[in-house]
Design a protein around this motif. Structure first.
Motif, PDB file in Angstrom:
ATOM      1  N   VAL A  97     -40.852  36.739  44.724  1.00 23.37           N
ATOM      2  CA  VAL A  97     -40.592  38.177  44.601  1.00 23.37           C
ATOM      3  C   VAL A  97     -40.664  38.852  45.969  1.00 23.37           C
ATOM      4  N   LEU A  98     -41.534  38.345  46.857  1.00 24.39           N
ATOM      5  CA  LEU A  98     -41.674  38.936  48.190  1.00 24.39           C
ATOM      6  C   LEU A  98     -40.369  38.898  48.972  1.00 24.39           C
ATOM      7  N   SER A 104     -36.820  42.643  56.728  1.00 23.21           N
ATOM      8  CA  SER A 104     -37.633  41.957  57.729  1.00 23.21           C
ATOM      9  C   SER A 104     -38.019  42.872  58.878  1.00 23.21           C
ATOM     10  N   HIS A 105     -37.183  43.851  59.169  1.00 24.86           N
ATOM     11  CA  HIS A 105     -37.472  44.763  60.280  1.00 24.86           C
ATOM     12  C   HIS A 105     -38.776  45.523  60.047  1.00 24.86           C
ATOM     13  N   GLY A 109     -39.886  41.659  53.069  1.00 29.10           N
ATOM     14  CA  GLY A 109     -38.743  40.811  52.741  1.00 29.10           C
ATOM     15  C   GLY A 109     -38.925  39.383  53.217  1.00 29.10           C
ATOM     16  N   ARG A 110     -37.927  38.880  53.921  1.00 27.79           N
ATOM     17  CA  ARG A 110     -37.940  37.491  54.375  1.00 27.79           C
ATOM     18  C   ARG A 110     -39.106  37.224  55.317  1.00 27.79           C
ATOM     19  N   TYR A 111     -39.420  38.190  56.188  1.00 26.10           N
ATOM     20  CA  TYR A 111     -40.530  38.025  57.141  1.00 26.10           C
ATOM     21  C   TYR A 111     -41.844  37.788  56.400  1.00 26.10           C
ATOM     22  N   ARG A 112     -42.120  38.618  55.419  1.00 26.00           N
ATOM     23  CA  ARG A 112     -43.386  38.490  54.660  1.00 26.00           C
ATOM     24  C   ARG A 112     -43.384  37.221  53.814  1.00 26.00           C
TER      25      ARG A 112
END
Length: 176
Positions: A97-98, A104-105, A109-112
């Protein structure tokens, strides 16, 4: 400053001959060695292709002998399952879900998702060690913090030579 163009008919004929001689030399070389070069290029290209190993399917258990055809049965035939080719365990839904929350900025999203996924141990993410480097940290367990119980003088006395840098070595210091 103008470029001097010293080109008369003699020099022009010289360059024409030189060009034709070079062209003929290249054609001759290509006629002589072209097939070998192409064969080497094909061999290198074939060597660069990844080796595709055949997929080994699990052996099917022996089926029972067929029943007499007195009554037609409506039982569905078992569908052969595709071999399980994944290298990783499926991602838990709470972590998946994250991936779709934010961008990501903004450190979402993808970063987390990737940072959360990175915190898991490799054994919980992968089915088996994929590379040989995985074996170093595989099933290592949680990191254990070791307390350093020593004083500065203890470290200094054990680290430095007792007889000086340029002094002759003491026979007791040598391991024979």
């Amino acid at each position: 400053m103008a470029r001097q163009f010293n080109m008369d008919t003699v020099r022009q004929n010289f360059w024409k001959e030189e060009y034709m001689r070079e062209k003929m030399l290249r054609c001759e070389w290509y006629r002589k060695y072209g097939s070998m070069v192409k064969a080497k290029q094909k061999a290198k290209a074939a060597a660069r292709l990844p080796l595709k190993l055949p997929t080994l399917y699990p052996k099917a258990p022996l089926s029972p002998p067929p029943a007499p055809k007195s009554a037609p049965s409506k039982a569905p035939s078992p569908v052969p399952e595709a071999p399980f080719e994944a290298e990783m365990y499926p991602v838990p839904p709470a972590i998946r879900v994250l991936l779709y929350e934010g961008i990501s900025h903004d450190f979402q999203g993808r970063y987390r998702y990737l940072n959360t996924r990175k915190l898991d141990m490799p054994e919980t993410r992968y089915l088996f060690p994929i590379t040989t480097n995985f074996t170093y940290g595989w099933q290592l367990g949680p990191p254990v913090k070791q307390e350093l119980v020593s004083c500065k003088m203890c470290r200094t006395e054990s680290f430095f030579r007792k007889n000086g840098a340029f002094a002759l070595l003491d026979p007791r210091d040598l391991a024979l």
